[in-house]
Design an enzyme around this catalytic site. Structure first.
Site, PDB file in Angstrom:
ATOM      1  N   ASP A  37     -38.624 -46.820  38.797  1.00  0.00           N
ATOM      2  CA  ASP A  37     -38.155 -45.986  37.682  1.00  0.00           C
ATOM      3  C   ASP A  37     -37.352 -46.782  36.655  1.00  0.00           C
ATOM      4  O   ASP A  37     -36.460 -46.239  35.994  1.00  0.00           O
ATOM      5  CB  ASP A  37     -37.296 -44.803  38.173  1.00  0.00           C
ATOM      6  CG  ASP A  37     -38.030 -43.966  39.195  1.00  0.00           C
ATOM      7  OD1 ASP A  37     -39.238 -43.762  39.019  1.00  0.00           O
ATOM      8  OD2 ASP A  37     -37.394 -43.540  40.179  1.00  0.00           O
TER       9      ASP A  37
ATOM     10  N   GLY B  67     -38.526 -48.062  33.972  1.00  0.00           N
ATOM     11  CA  GLY B  67     -39.107 -47.946  32.627  1.00  0.00           C
ATOM     12  C   GLY B  67     -40.219 -48.965  32.421  1.00  0.00           C
ATOM     13  O   GLY B  67     -40.450 -49.420  31.299  1.00  0.00           O
ATOM     14  N   LYS B  68     -40.912 -49.298  33.501  1.00  0.00           N
ATOM     15  CA  LYS B  68     -42.004 -50.288  33.396  1.00  0.00           C
ATOM     16  C   LYS B  68     -43.122 -49.782  32.501  1.00  0.00           C
ATOM     17  O   LYS B  68     -43.761 -50.569  31.812  1.00  0.00           O
ATOM     18  CB  LYS B  68     -42.569 -50.588  34.792  1.00  0.00           C
ATOM     19  CG  LYS B  68     -41.588 -51.287  35.706  1.00  0.00           C
ATOM     20  CD  LYS B  68     -42.202 -51.590  37.043  1.00  0.00           C
ATOM     21  CE  LYS B  68     -42.461 -50.371  37.908  1.00  0.00           C
ATOM     22  NZ  LYS B  68     -41.280 -49.647  38.372  1.00  0.00           N
ATOM     23  N   GLY B  69     -43.356 -48.456  32.509  1.00  0.00           N
ATOM     24  CA  GLY B  69     -44.449 -47.883  31.710  1.00  0.00           C
ATOM     25  C   GLY B  69     -44.318 -48.269  30.248  1.00  0.00           C
ATOM     26  O   GLY B  69     -45.272 -48.733  29.627  1.00  0.00           O
TER      27      GLY B  69
ATOM     28  N   GLY C 274     -44.864 -42.929  38.720  1.00  0.00           N
ATOM     29  CA  GLY C 274     -44.897 -42.100  37.510  1.00  0.00           C
ATOM     30  C   GLY C 274     -44.450 -42.951  36.348  1.00  0.00           C
ATOM     31  O   GLY C 274     -43.275 -43.266  36.225  1.00  0.00           O
ATOM     32  N   HIS C 275     -45.398 -43.406  35.541  1.00  0.00           N
ATOM     33  CA  HIS C 275     -45.060 -44.280  34.417  1.00  0.00           C
ATOM     34  C   HIS C 275     -45.085 -43.470  33.119  1.00  0.00           C
ATOM     35  O   HIS C 275     -46.118 -42.971  32.705  1.00  0.00           O
ATOM     36  CB  HIS C 275     -46.032 -45.471  34.364  1.00  0.00           C
ATOM     37  CG  HIS C 275     -45.838 -46.406  35.521  1.00  0.00           C
ATOM     38  ND1 HIS C 275     -46.710 -47.392  35.872  1.00  0.00           N
ATOM     39  CD2 HIS C 275     -44.823 -46.495  36.421  1.00  0.00           C
ATOM     40  CE1 HIS C 275     -46.254 -48.051  36.924  1.00  0.00           C
ATOM     41  NE2 HIS C 275     -45.111 -47.512  37.281  1.00  0.00           N
TER      42      HIS C 275
ATOM     43  N   ARG D 258     -56.758 -50.767  60.610  1.00  0.00           N
ATOM     44  CA  ARG D 258     -58.226 -50.921  60.523  1.00  0.00           C
ATOM     45  C   ARG D 258     -58.979 -49.621  60.784  1.00  0.00           C
ATOM     46  O   ARG D 258     -60.067 -49.597  61.329  1.00  0.00           O
ATOM     47  CB  ARG D 258     -58.690 -52.069  61.445  1.00  0.00           C
ATOM     48  CG  ARG D 258     -58.172 -53.398  60.935  1.00  0.00           C
ATOM     49  CD  ARG D 258     -58.066 -54.432  61.984  1.00  0.00           C
ATOM     50  NE  ARG D 258     -57.082 -54.057  62.991  1.00  0.00           N
ATOM     51  CZ  ARG D 258     -56.785 -54.808  64.033  1.00  0.00           C
ATOM     52  NH1 ARG D 258     -57.397 -55.952  64.211  1.00  0.00           N
ATOM     53  NH2 ARG D 258     -55.879 -54.420  64.900  1.00  0.00           N
TER      54      ARG D 258
ATOM     55  N   GLN E  11     -43.247 -48.811  41.534  1.00  0.00           N
ATOM     56  CA  GLN E  11     -42.017 -48.821  42.372  1.00  0.00           C
ATOM     57  C   GLN E  11     -41.164 -50.065  42.063  1.00  0.00           C
ATOM     58  O   GLN E  11     -41.205 -50.538  40.938  1.00  0.00           O
ATOM     59  CB  GLN E  11     -42.372 -48.744  43.864  1.00  0.00           C
ATOM     60  CG  GLN E  11     -42.918 -47.397  44.297  1.00  0.00           C
ATOM     61  CD  GLN E  11     -44.411 -47.262  44.140  1.00  0.00           C
ATOM     62  OE1 GLN E  11     -45.159 -48.166  44.442  1.00  0.00           O
ATOM     63  NE2 GLN E  11     -44.861 -46.130  43.664  1.00  0.00           N
TER      64      GLN E  11
ATOM     65  N   THR F 271     -42.608 -38.143  38.922  1.00  0.00           N
ATOM     66  CA  THR F 271     -43.688 -37.664  39.789  1.00  0.00           C
ATOM     67  C   THR F 271     -43.294 -36.381  40.502  1.00  0.00           C
ATOM     68  O   THR F 271     -44.068 -35.435  40.566  1.00  0.00           O
ATOM     69  CB  THR F 271     -44.046 -38.764  40.826  1.00  0.00           C
ATOM     70  OG1 THR F 271     -44.519 -39.888  40.094  1.00  0.00           O
ATOM     71  CG2 THR F 271     -45.129 -38.322  41.788  1.00  0.00           C
TER      72      THR F 271
ATOM     73  N   ARG G 102     -37.619 -34.796  41.155  1.00  0.00           N
ATOM     74  CA  ARG G 102     -36.360 -34.830  41.906  1.00  0.00           C
ATOM     75  C   ARG G 102     -35.263 -35.492  41.088  1.00  0.00           C
ATOM     76  O   ARG G 102     -35.528 -36.460  40.366  1.00  0.00           O
ATOM     77  CB  ARG G 102     -36.532 -35.637  43.199  1.00  0.00           C
ATOM     78  CG  ARG G 102     -37.362 -34.958  44.242  1.00  0.00           C
ATOM     79  CD  ARG G 102     -37.498 -35.804  45.486  1.00  0.00           C
ATOM     80  NE  ARG G 102     -38.286 -37.001  45.280  1.00  0.00           N
ATOM     81  CZ  ARG G 102     -38.490 -37.939  46.201  1.00  0.00           C
ATOM     82  NH1 ARG G 102     -37.926 -37.813  47.388  1.00  0.00           N
ATOM     83  NH2 ARG G 102     -39.239 -38.986  45.952  1.00  0.00           N
TER      84      ARG G 102
ATOM     85  N   LEU H  31     -30.219 -49.140  27.790  1.00  0.00           N
ATOM     86  CA  LEU H  31     -28.860 -49.582  27.444  1.00  0.00           C
ATOM     87  C   LEU H  31     -28.109 -48.454  26.742  1.00  0.00           C
ATOM     88  O   LEU H  31     -26.907 -48.249  26.956  1.00  0.00           O
ATOM     89  CB  LEU H  31     -28.920 -50.822  26.522  1.00  0.00           C
ATOM     90  CG  LEU H  31     -27.564 -51.351  26.080  1.00  0.00           C
ATOM     91  CD1 LEU H  31     -26.853 -52.065  27.233  1.00  0.00           C
ATOM     92  CD2 LEU H  31     -27.689 -52.291  24.881  1.00  0.00           C
ATOM     93  N   ASP H  32     -28.822 -47.687  25.913  1.00  0.00           N
ATOM     94  CA  ASP H  32     -28.200 -46.616  25.123  1.00  0.00           C
ATOM     95  C   ASP H  32     -27.529 -45.555  25.986  1.00  0.00           C
ATOM     96  O   ASP H  32     -26.618 -44.865  25.515  1.00  0.00           O
ATOM     97  CB  ASP H  32     -29.255 -45.958  24.215  1.00  0.00           C
ATOM     98  CG  ASP H  32     -30.441 -45.452  25.020  1.00  0.00           C
ATOM     99  OD1 ASP H  32     -31.039 -46.263  25.753  1.00  0.00           O
ATOM    100  OD2 ASP H  32     -30.744 -44.241  24.939  1.00  0.00           O
TER     101      ASP H  32
END
Ligand code: IMP
Length: 424
Positions: A13, A15-17, A40-41, A143, A224, A300, A303, A332-333
């Protein structure tokens, strides 16, 4: 642009998206390498918001090839729903999206087992997303897994499904007092999915090797974060894959020698969703106030996310595991209104000062953070686009973190929109 791996530096979470979306402009291929629709991006473009769970966020750009690697576990229902969602927003995936034919499938019994295992654990639960991720990876490693390619061979798919159901239904009935699944129902549904998904299946390592030969640029999109890594994270409170940089190779079939850079995405503070140790976690009224400021609710599952101060001890460990070339600081904001800001630089445990991440989860649970306090900047940073124009205290905060970690920042994000970004 070099071939870059984007990694979540702590608990996901980060902010990779948004960052993948920004960097996608300069690359040709975007590939997801682990996780599943537990991710969830969120990407905001103009007034539109897109939340993607499985398909790389590069799909929001024209003419980018988006790939789902073998390291991802795919719930075909979720994949088809996401395709439909994108098409309803005018984004067509045909031709731009390919899915590894050796990626493992998630089945309804994985989701049910995820839910029942969590329930049985009571207050020792992991707080999973209940998307069946852990049970699907467990089948892969033991397997028993069923892969995308099996969807194309009715006979062997049917045999594998039967074998799985024999075991899973036994478990469901006898261990968890649950309901068994019908073979025919799953078989028919998955054969319908097969017809729809078949055109997207591909040999991803071949596509990527061809791209590398043609000197195309590849962005490896992690989901993740490092502290949720099944090997290096806060085990057992982790996800079941390797979100760390090394996972990019295993999860796509690209050799380490072809990766040029690793970029870690970190928030200006820390968050965690689900259970598990979190030494710098806020408490009381401040925790609720801060969560609202940062809009910290899971993309996602919805929560509420747990929030806390920046943890340089965990981050140093993340730097060790991922060897980041650069860091990106997001949100940062969210700190704009704070009078003072803390950075955790060590932990105290039974009178001992710990400067390194303790591998024992019990120690991490029971330690007390040692903080360094910095003055806040008490002004809005959202409209700033030039690093030098950030308030001096904001720069001092970023630079102190960079000094503690020994890694430079190259992007600071001060809002969810593409343009709310400072390139250093
Ligand atoms: P699972 O991945 O659903 O098995 O959940 C295992 C742990 O990882 C739980 O603590 C989840 O909350 C956490 N987790 C899984 N996916 C994400 C994510 O995308 N962001 C943050 N936490 C996640």
């Amino acid at each position: 642009m070099p071939n870059i791996v984007i990694v979540g530096s702590l608990f996901g979470d980060e902010g990779k998206g948004k960052i993948v979306d920004l960097l996608t402009e300069k690359c040709d291929y975007v590939v997801r390498f682990q996780g599943g629709n537990n991710a969830g991006h969120t990407v905001e473009i103009g007034d539109e918001q897109f939340i993607l769970h499985l398909i790389p966020s590069g799909i929001l750009h024209n003419n980018k090839v988006c790939l789902i690697g073998n390291g991802v576990v795919v719930d075909p229902q979720a994949l088809l729903e996401e395709m439909q969602f994108l098409e309803s927003r005018g984004i067509f995936v045909d031709g731009n999206l390919k899915v590894s034919d050796i990626a493992h499938l998630i089945f309804p019994y994985h989701k049910k087992l995820d839910e029942l295992r969590e329930h049985k654990k009571g207050n020792k639960k992991i707080g999973t997303t209940k998307r069946g991720i852990g049970p699907a990876y467990a089948d892969k490693v033991s397997r028993m897994g069923i892969r995308m390619i099996d969807l194309l061979n009715e006979k062997s798919f049917s045999e594998k499904l039967r074998n799985n159901l024999e075991e899973k239904n036994d478990l469901l009935k006898n261990v968890y007092a649950g309901q068994p699944f019908s073979f025919q129902e799953i078989f028919d549904t998955y054969m319908e999915y097969a017809a729809k998904i078949k055109p997207y299946l591909a040999n991803v390592p071949m596509i990527l090797m061809d791209a590398i030969k043609k000197r195309k640029n590849i962005l490896f999109e992690g989901a993740q974060g490092t502290m949720l890594d099944v090997d290096f994270g806060t085990y057992p409170y982790v996800t079941s894959s390797n979100p760390t940089a090394g996972g990019a190779c295993i999860g796509t079939g690209v050799a380490p020698s072809k990766i040029d850079q690793v970029i870690g995405v970190t928030k200006a503070y820390s968050t965690r969703v689900g259970e598990g140790p979190f030494p710098t976690e806020f408490s009381g009224d401040f925790a609720g106030w801060f969560r609202e400021q940062g809009k910290e609710f899971g993309a996602t599952t919805g929560r509420p996310r747990r929030c806390g101060w920046f943890d340089a001890v965990l981050m140093k460990y993340s730097v060790l595991i991922n060897h980041f070339d650069y860091l990106v600081m997001t949100k940062l904001d969210v700190l704009d209104k704070l009078e003072t800001i803390k950075i955790c630089t060590a932990y105290m445990y039974k009178g001992e000062l710990l400067e390194l991440f303790p591998q024992d989860t019990d120690v991490l649970t029971n330690c007390t953070p040692v903080y360094e306090e910095l003055p806040g900047w008490m002004q809005s940073t959202n409209a700033i686009r030039d690093y030098k124009k950030l308030p001096a205290n904001a720069r001092a905060y970023i630079e102190r973190i960079s000094e503690l970690l020994g890694v430079p920042f190259n992007i600071v994000s001060i809002g969810a929109k593409r343009e709310e970004t400072i390139f250093i």
